[in-house]
Design a protein around this motif. Structure first.
Motif, PDB file in Angstrom:
ATOM      1  N   VAL A   1     -17.683 -56.245  26.103  1.00  0.00           N
ATOM      2  CA  VAL A   1     -18.497 -55.898  27.224  1.00  0.00           C
ATOM      3  C   VAL A   1     -17.860 -54.833  27.984  1.00  0.00           C
ATOM      4  O   VAL A   1     -16.494 -55.002  28.345  1.00  0.00           O
ATOM      5  N   SER A   2     -18.583 -53.779  28.435  1.00  0.00           N
ATOM      6  CA  SER A   2     -18.028 -52.658  29.271  1.00  0.00           C
ATOM      7  C   SER A   2     -19.385 -52.346  30.325  1.00  0.00           C
ATOM      8  O   SER A   2     -20.361 -52.667  29.984  1.00  0.00           O
ATOM      9  N   ALA A   3     -18.930 -51.380  31.241  1.00  0.00           N
ATOM     10  CA  ALA A   3     -19.714 -50.963  32.074  1.00  0.00           C
ATOM     11  C   ALA A   3     -19.600 -49.408  32.298  1.00  0.00           C
ATOM     12  O   ALA A   3     -18.670 -49.022  32.410  1.00  0.00           O
TER      13      ALA A   3
ATOM     14  N   VAL B   1     -16.757 -65.200  31.827  1.00  0.00           N
ATOM     15  CA  VAL B   1     -15.933 -64.432  33.150  1.00  0.00           C
ATOM     16  C   VAL B   1     -14.966 -63.458  32.630  1.00  0.00           C
ATOM     17  O   VAL B   1     -13.989 -63.979  31.778  1.00  0.00           O
ATOM     18  N   LEU B   2     -14.835 -62.163  32.870  1.00  0.00           N
ATOM     19  CA  LEU B   2     -13.794 -61.144  32.592  1.00  0.00           C
ATOM     20  C   LEU B   2     -13.463 -60.620  33.892  1.00  0.00           C
ATOM     21  O   LEU B   2     -13.986 -60.299  34.659  1.00  0.00           O
ATOM     22  N   GLU B   3     -12.102 -60.271  33.809  1.00  0.00           N
ATOM     23  CA  GLU B   3     -11.524 -59.510  35.162  1.00  0.00           C
ATOM     24  C   GLU B   3     -12.021 -57.932  34.932  1.00  0.00           C
ATOM     25  O   GLU B   3     -12.229 -57.398  36.152  1.00  0.00           O
TER      26      GLU B   3
ATOM     27  N   ARG C   1     -13.289 -58.870  25.980  1.00  0.00           N
ATOM     28  CA  ARG C   1     -13.898 -59.576  25.019  1.00  0.00           C
ATOM     29  C   ARG C   1     -14.513 -60.934  25.744  1.00  0.00           C
ATOM     30  O   ARG C   1     -13.938 -61.443  26.620  1.00  0.00           O
ATOM     31  N   TRP C   2     -15.465 -61.506  25.272  1.00  0.00           N
ATOM     32  CA  TRP C   2     -16.329 -62.691  25.434  1.00  0.00           C
ATOM     33  C   TRP C   2     -16.522 -63.552  24.389  1.00  0.00           C
ATOM     34  O   TRP C   2     -16.530 -62.970  23.068  1.00  0.00           O
ATOM     35  N   MET C   3     -16.673 -64.852  24.381  1.00  0.00           N
ATOM     36  CA  MET C   3     -17.166 -65.489  23.190  1.00  0.00           C
ATOM     37  C   MET C   3     -18.199 -66.828  23.732  1.00  0.00           C
ATOM     38  O   MET C   3     -17.999 -67.430  24.827  1.00  0.00           O
ATOM     39  N   PHE C   4     -19.054 -67.352  22.997  1.00  0.00           N
ATOM     40  CA  PHE C   4     -19.657 -68.722  23.118  1.00  0.00           C
ATOM     41  C   PHE C   4     -19.689 -69.520  21.973  1.00  0.00           C
ATOM     42  O   PHE C   4     -19.692 -68.743  20.840  1.00  0.00           O
TER      43      PHE C   4
ATOM     44  N   GLU D   1     -18.442 -59.278  17.194  1.00  0.00           N
ATOM     45  CA  GLU D   1     -18.574 -57.747  17.471  1.00  0.00           C
ATOM     46  C   GLU D   1     -19.782 -57.330  18.152  1.00  0.00           C
ATOM     47  O   GLU D   1     -20.147 -55.983  17.881  1.00  0.00           O
ATOM     48  N   LEU D   2     -20.538 -58.258  18.842  1.00  0.00           N
ATOM     49  CA  LEU D   2     -21.582 -57.257  19.554  1.00  0.00           C
ATOM     50  C   LEU D   2     -21.133 -56.880  20.686  1.00  0.00           C
ATOM     51  O   LEU D   2     -20.497 -57.302  21.820  1.00  0.00           O
ATOM     52  N   ALA D   3     -21.531 -55.480  20.984  1.00  0.00           N
ATOM     53  CA  ALA D   3     -21.256 -54.582  22.059  1.00  0.00           C
ATOM     54  C   ALA D   3     -22.210 -54.694  23.161  1.00  0.00           C
ATOM     55  O   ALA D   3     -23.314 -54.257  23.006  1.00  0.00           O
TER      56      ALA D   3
END
Length: 444
Positions: free
Chosen positions: A45-47, A82-84, A88-91, A137-139
């Motif tokens: 994830v990015s913004a 939660v990311l700082e 990367r994230w994962m479920f 690898e979902l962006a």
């Protein structure tokens, strides 16, 4: 048939493995098949923001409950990550149809407020989750002007499942305890739950609940001390050490997890749980005390926790009787048991998990992987061997060779030996005095 405590398995080795046939290993297979029914969903994830300052990003997993996709009332938030900063994230989620949302948490409180950049569900990029699919690898890109379909605030931290009946509509992470206040007499901490968590980790996750438990409400004036138990352990193992803490200066936090799952997953879970708690409570420092296999979990956690400008400091890291080089009984289990408990793969000497705790590969050359800067490690070991049978020196459960693995010594500020057994060291007045002195020296 009653499952045997893991300490007996570690001592008896292959003989115990051969005895533990029948219903126990049928349970292992059943539990693992339930775990494997959950699919993995991961990505980055990015913004898109004008100012690229470090700001927490939260990714939410939402489940479609039927009806039209366009109606926001037909979706429920079942987990969050939660990311700082971008990363990367994962479920891990049960069967169903899911979407993903994300937002930039500008004020770092874990709650979406109107005006914070938000990425809503994309109905053209839904995830169908079952045991046959992995969605990797979902962006996700959060637009600067993005908004949710629902009006008002959305508190991501409140979406936690608490009952077994809700389990099929939740992800594994949604069962986590984030700072639940309790006591050592909590029925969830009973030894039978801890013992069964080796053989029945799926039931433990949904009927007991992994996570970080508090013994008192959070107090910003006190330094948290995070305790991490070992295999088949429970927070109650630390009762003596906790009861002899200076509770005017320190607040004990108890990490509780199922013993039978992969250590990399446990280290990931602890990392994410502490990130979420830091976002909620705002603490910037804590200490870590780990026993036995908890040392393997916590070192993996600390290595994951070393990045990020807003991470909390861990000035003091105490490990007690940790099998840094693994255990040969785990190797016997992998080689001879009718069904292999997941964690045994990681406890085999020279397993990939154990190797990664101490080494990284740079251009084909293996180099030592140190603890994060600022973490002072004190290594405690025991050497009282009960019984008269000859064998390797040990604390009755873990050999001295494993406790004093050279690569673990390399990072340790000091080593401390105790004439205690593997569990007895936790109830020793000498251990308690040393722990309190180290805490005092490390605290401002």
């Amino acid at each position: 048939m009653k499952a045997l405590p893991m300490q007996r398995i570690l001592c008896a080795g292959a003989v115990a493995i051969l005895i533990l046939t029948g219903c126990v290993f049928r349970d292992v297979r059943t539990q693992q098949s339930k775990m494997e029914a959950f699919c993995r969903i991961d990505g980055v994830v990015s913004a898109r923001l004008e100012e690229q300052t470090p700001t927490p990003l939260l990714v939410g997993l939402v489940r479609h409950n039927g009806g039209t996709l366009e109606d926001p009332q037909n979706w429920s938030l079942v987990d969050h990550f939660v990311l700082e900063s971008p990363g990367r994230w994962m479920f891990r989620a049960g069967p169903g149809t899911y979407g993903l949302v994300a937002f930039v948490d500008l004020n770092a409180d874990g709650v979406y407020q109107p005006g914070e950049p938000f990425l809503p569900v994309d109905s053209n990029a839904l995830v169908t989750c079952d045991s046959r699919h992995t969605h990797s690898e979902l962006a996700l890109l959060i637009p600067a002007e993005g908004r949710p379909r629902l009006e008002g605030e959305i508190d991501f931290m409140k979406f936690q499942a608490r009952t077994t009946s809700a389990q099929l509509n939740q992800s594994l992470g949604a069962m986590t305890a984030y700072g639940v206040v309790t006591t050592f007499d909590d029925p969830r901490f009973r030894e039978e739950h801890a013992t069964n968590s080796l053989w029945r980790p799926y039931d433990f996750i949904f009927d007991v609940g992994p996570g970080v438990y508090f013994l008192e409400p959070y107090d910003a004036r006190k330094i948290p001390v995070l305790f991490v138990h070992g295999i088949n352990g429970t927070p109650v193992n630390f009762r003596y050490l906790v009861e002899h803490l200076d509770r005017t200066k320190y607040q004990p936090w108890l990490y509780y997890y199922p013993s039978g799952v992969r250590l990399s997953g446990i280290a990931d879970h602890l990392h994410q749980t502490m990130k979420a708690l830091q976002l909620q409570l705002g603490f910037m420092q804590y200490h870590v005390i780990a026993h036995s296999m908890g040392g393997l979990v916590s070192r993996g956690f600390l290595l994951r926790n070393q990045s990020g400008q807003s991470r909390a400091r861990v000035p003091l890291y105490i490990t007690i009787s940790t099998p840094w080089a693994g255990h040969k009984a785990a190797e016997a289990g992998v080689n001879y048991a009718p069904a292999v408990v997941y964690v045994w793969n990681d406890m085999v000497p020279q397993s990939p998990y154990l190797t990664d705790l101490f080494f990284s590969n740079h251009d084909g050359v293996r180099v030592h992987r140190p603890l994060p800067a600022g973490v002072e490690h004190h290594l405690l070991f025991g050497y009282k061997h009960r019984g008269t049978m000859p064998g390797e020196c040990s604390d009755s459960t873990v050999t001295l060779a494993s406790q004093l693995y050279p690569s673990a010594q390399e990072d340790a500020r000091r080593l401390y030996g105790f004439d205690e057994t593997h569990m007895g060291i936790l109830d020793s007045i000498e251990t308690s005095r040393l722990v309190n002195r180290l805490l005092k020296d490390a605290s401002p």
